[in-house]
Design a protein around this motif. Structure first.
Motif, mmCIF file in Angstrom:
data_model
loop_
_atom_site.group_PDB
_atom_site.id
_atom_site.type_symbol
_atom_site.label_atom_id
_atom_site.label_comp_id
_atom_site.label_asym_id
_atom_site.label_seq_id
_atom_site.Cartn_x
_atom_site.Cartn_y
_atom_site.Cartn_z
ATOM 1 N N ASN A 144 0.843 -1.202 0.000
ATOM 2 C CA ASN A 144 0.000 0.000 0.000
ATOM 3 C C ASN A 144 0.880 1.254 0.000
ATOM 4 O OD1 ASN A 144 -1.993 1.890 0.269
ATOM 5 N ND2 ASN A 144 -3.060 0.844 1.943
ATOM 6 N N ALA A 145 1.413 1.564 -1.177
ATOM 7 C CA ALA A 145 2.408 2.643 -1.278
ATOM 8 C C ALA A 145 1.842 3.993 -0.841
ATOM 9 C CB ALA A 145 2.920 2.719 -2.715
ATOM 10 N N ALA A 146 0.588 4.263 -1.187
ATOM 11 C CA ALA A 146 0.022 5.578 -0.833
ATOM 12 C C ALA A 146 -0.102 5.714 0.679
ATOM 13 C CB ALA A 146 -1.337 5.750 -1.511
ATOM 14 N N SER A 147 -0.567 4.650 1.331
ATOM 15 C CA SER A 147 -0.730 4.717 2.783
ATOM 16 C C SER A 147 0.626 4.810 3.480
ATOM 17 C CB SER A 147 -1.505 3.492 3.273
ATOM 18 O OG SER A 147 -1.669 3.560 4.665
ATOM 19 N N LEU A 148 1.618 4.047 2.990
ATOM 20 C CA LEU A 148 2.962 4.139 3.590
ATOM 21 C C LEU A 148 3.521 5.548 3.422
ATOM 22 C CD1 LEU A 148 4.431 0.705 2.437
ATOM 23 C CD2 LEU A 148 4.015 1.423 4.819
ATOM 24 N N ALA A 149 3.261 6.147 2.243
ATOM 25 C CA ALA A 149 3.757 7.508 2.012
ATOM 26 C C ALA A 149 3.118 8.478 3.002
ATOM 27 C CB ALA A 149 3.471 7.942 0.565
ATOM 28 N N VAL A 150 1.814 8.334 3.221
ATOM 29 C CA VAL A 150 1.120 9.229 4.167
ATOM 30 C C VAL A 150 1.723 9.072 5.565
ATOM 31 C CG1 VAL A 150 -1.071 9.632 5.374
ATOM 32 C CG2 VAL A 150 -1.056 9.328 2.887
ATOM 33 N N ALA A 151 1.839 7.816 6.026
ATOM 34 C CA ALA A 151 2.319 7.586 7.403
ATOM 35 C C ALA A 151 3.733 8.136 7.584
ATOM 36 C CB ALA A 151 2.268 6.096 7.721
ATOM 37 N N ARG A 152 4.598 7.856 6.607
ATOM 38 C CA ARG A 152 5.995 8.317 6.751
ATOM 39 C C ARG A 152 6.068 9.836 6.679
ATOM 40 N NH1 ARG A 152 7.755 3.360 2.954
ATOM 41 N NH2 ARG A 152 8.105 1.795 4.592
ATOM 42 N N LYS A 153 5.259 10.458 5.782
ATOM 43 C CA LYS A 153 5.270 11.938 5.705
ATOM 44 C C LYS A 153 4.820 12.549 7.024
ATOM 45 C CE LYS A 153 2.721 12.397 1.969
ATOM 46 N NZ LYS A 153 1.818 13.137 1.051
ATOM 47 N N CYS A 154 3.957 11.825 7.744
ATOM 48 C CA CYS A 154 3.436 12.358 9.010
ATOM 49 C C CYS A 154 4.350 12.019 10.189
ATOM 50 C CB CYS A 154 2.030 11.821 9.258
ATOM 51 S SG CYS A 154 0.833 12.455 8.069
ATOM 52 N N GLY A 155 5.475 11.375 9.919
ATOM 53 C CA GLY A 155 6.459 11.176 10.982
ATOM 54 C C GLY A 155 6.444 9.816 11.638
ATOM 55 N N LEU A 156 5.639 8.875 11.117
ATOM 56 C CA LEU A 156 5.685 7.527 11.710
ATOM 57 C C LEU A 156 6.948 6.809 11.229
ATOM 58 C CD1 LEU A 156 2.480 8.279 11.667
ATOM 59 C CD2 LEU A 156 2.230 5.860 12.238
ATOM 60 N N ARG A 157 7.588 6.096 12.151
ATOM 61 C CA ARG A 157 8.812 5.345 11.859
ATOM 62 C C ARG A 157 8.482 3.889 11.572
ATOM 63 N NH1 ARG A 157 10.451 7.811 16.650
ATOM 64 N NH2 ARG A 157 9.563 5.983 17.692
ATOM 65 N N ASP A 158 9.249 3.267 10.705
ATOM 66 C CA ASP A 158 9.071 1.830 10.472
ATOM 67 C C ASP A 158 9.576 1.060 11.694
ATOM 68 O OD1 ASP A 158 9.186 3.142 7.754
ATOM 69 O OD2 ASP A 158 8.701 1.080 7.204
ATOM 70 N N GLU A 159 8.757 0.125 12.177
ATOM 71 C CA GLU A 159 9.169 -0.656 13.354
ATOM 72 C C GLU A 159 9.312 -2.137 13.053
ATOM 73 O OE1 GLU A 159 6.825 0.399 16.822
ATOM 74 O OE2 GLU A 159 8.295 2.003 17.081
ATOM 75 N N GLY A 160 8.903 -2.574 11.863
ATOM 76 C CA GLY A 160 9.086 -3.990 11.544
ATOM 77 C C GLY A 160 7.917 -4.560 10.779
ATOM 78 N N ARG A 161 8.012 -5.850 10.509
ATOM 79 C CA ARG A 161 6.991 -6.526 9.710
ATOM 80 C C ARG A 161 6.321 -7.593 10.556
ATOM 81 N NH1 ARG A 161 7.054 -7.611 3.697
ATOM 82 N NH2 ARG A 161 5.628 -9.337 3.366
ATOM 83 N N ALA A 162 5.001 -7.590 10.581
ATOM 84 C CA ALA A 162 4.249 -8.573 11.362
ATOM 85 C C ALA A 162 3.594 -9.554 10.399
ATOM 86 C CB ALA A 162 3.189 -7.868 12.203
ATOM 87 N N ALA A 163 3.880 -10.842 10.598
ATOM 88 C CA ALA A 163 3.381 -11.876 9.677
ATOM 89 C C ALA A 163 1.884 -12.095 9.883
ATOM 90 C CB ALA A 163 4.134 -13.180 9.910
ATOM 91 N N ARG A 164 1.155 -12.212 8.772
ATOM 92 C CA ARG A 164 -0.282 -12.543 8.796
ATOM 93 C C ARG A 164 -1.015 -11.742 9.863
ATOM 94 N NH1 ARG A 164 2.849 -16.823 8.048
ATOM 95 N NH2 ARG A 164 2.886 -17.400 10.240
ATOM 96 N N TYR A 165 -0.861 -10.425 9.836
ATOM 97 C CA TYR A 165 -1.269 -9.559 10.953
ATOM 98 C C TYR A 165 -2.745 -9.200 10.930
ATOM 99 C CZ TYR A 165 -0.753 -5.694 14.292
ATOM 100 O OH TYR A 165 -0.865 -4.855 15.375
#
Ligand SMILES: CC(C)(COP(=O)(O)OP(=O)(O)OC[C@H]1O[C@@H](n2cnc3c(N)ncnc32)[C@H](O)[C@@H]1OP(=O)(O)O)[C@@H](O)C(=O)NCCC(=O)NCCS
Length: 190
Positions: A144-165
């Motif tokens: 979900n590139a658009a949603s990731l772009a929004v979150a990162r632009k708003c200052g959220l940091r990547d914390e990891g990947r959760a399997a089958r979340y």
């Protein structure tokens, strides 16, 4: 407690609690955005497409705000313009966590204009300055590139990947976890 009449204005959009009178508009934009949203949001319930059920859902949303459980805001164009999407802080957990989950979607006719980035920034301001949370997290599909772009632009940091979340579009799907804490939010009270 956040007053239900509170309006949080930005430059072009504002956030506020949903009103019963919003039901027809929410059903209208959710219906025309159905295909646009399908791959990214949970399978919708009937209250997303039926005005009477949507009214009942809005009453529940308002009770949830009063109870400090979930803050499912409407995003409007200007302070008293039409609803163009939703931005939500849900699953509020107090105690030693002081955390909420961030979610959002925008009307297909209004995407790609920076409105959600503005709405999410307003929601984070509410989270840290108005309702005293310490952390806001988002779980986003790696596709979900658009949603990731929004979150990162708003200052959220990547914390990891959760399997089958989360179960999205009928399947358990991996998600990236992103988060921001009050320490990163310059205007948050210390
Ligand atoms: C995700 C969503 C809310 C974004 O809304 P929006 O109002 O279009 O968002 P904005 O215009 O504020 O920002 C979108 C950003 O994504 C970028 N973007 C969009 N499509 C992209 C793509 N395919 N690849 C990379 N970036 C992309 C845009 O360029 C923009 O970034 P920029 O301002 O730096 O150019 C909207 O697409 C939506 O409702 N999607 C379906 C529901 C959803 O995914 N909700 C979130 C679930 S985690």
């Amino acid at each position: 407690m956040l007053p239900l009449r509170a309006i949080f204005p930005g430059k072009r959009v504002a956030l506020r609690a949903p009103r019963v009178s919003d039901a027809p508009r929410i059903v209208e934009i959710r219906t025309r955005s159905r295909e646009f949203l399908r791959a990214w949001v949970p399978v919708p319930g009937p209250d997303e497409f039926d005005v009477d059920l949507a009214r009942a859902r809005i009453l529940r949303d308002r009770r949830d705000i009063r109870a400090d459980r979930h803050y499912r805001f409407c995003m409007t164009l200007g302070e008293d313009g039409p609803v163009i999407g939703r931005v939500a802080l849900t699953q509020v957990f107090r105690g030693i966590f002081q955390n909420a989950s961030l979610g959002y979607w925008v009307d297909v006719e209004h995407h790609g204009q920076g409105f959600t980035t503005e709405g999410v920034t307003l929601a984070l301001d509410v989270a840290f300055r108005e309702i005293g949370l310490h952390r806001v997290q988002a779980a986003i599909s790696p596709h979900n590139a658009a949603s990731l772009a929004v979150a990162r632009k708003c200052g959220l940091r990547d914390e990891g990947r959760a399997a089958r979340y989360l179960q999205i579009d009928g399947a358990w799907q991996d998600h990236l976890l992103l988060a921001v804490t009050a320490e990163d939010w310059p205007a948050a009270p210390r």
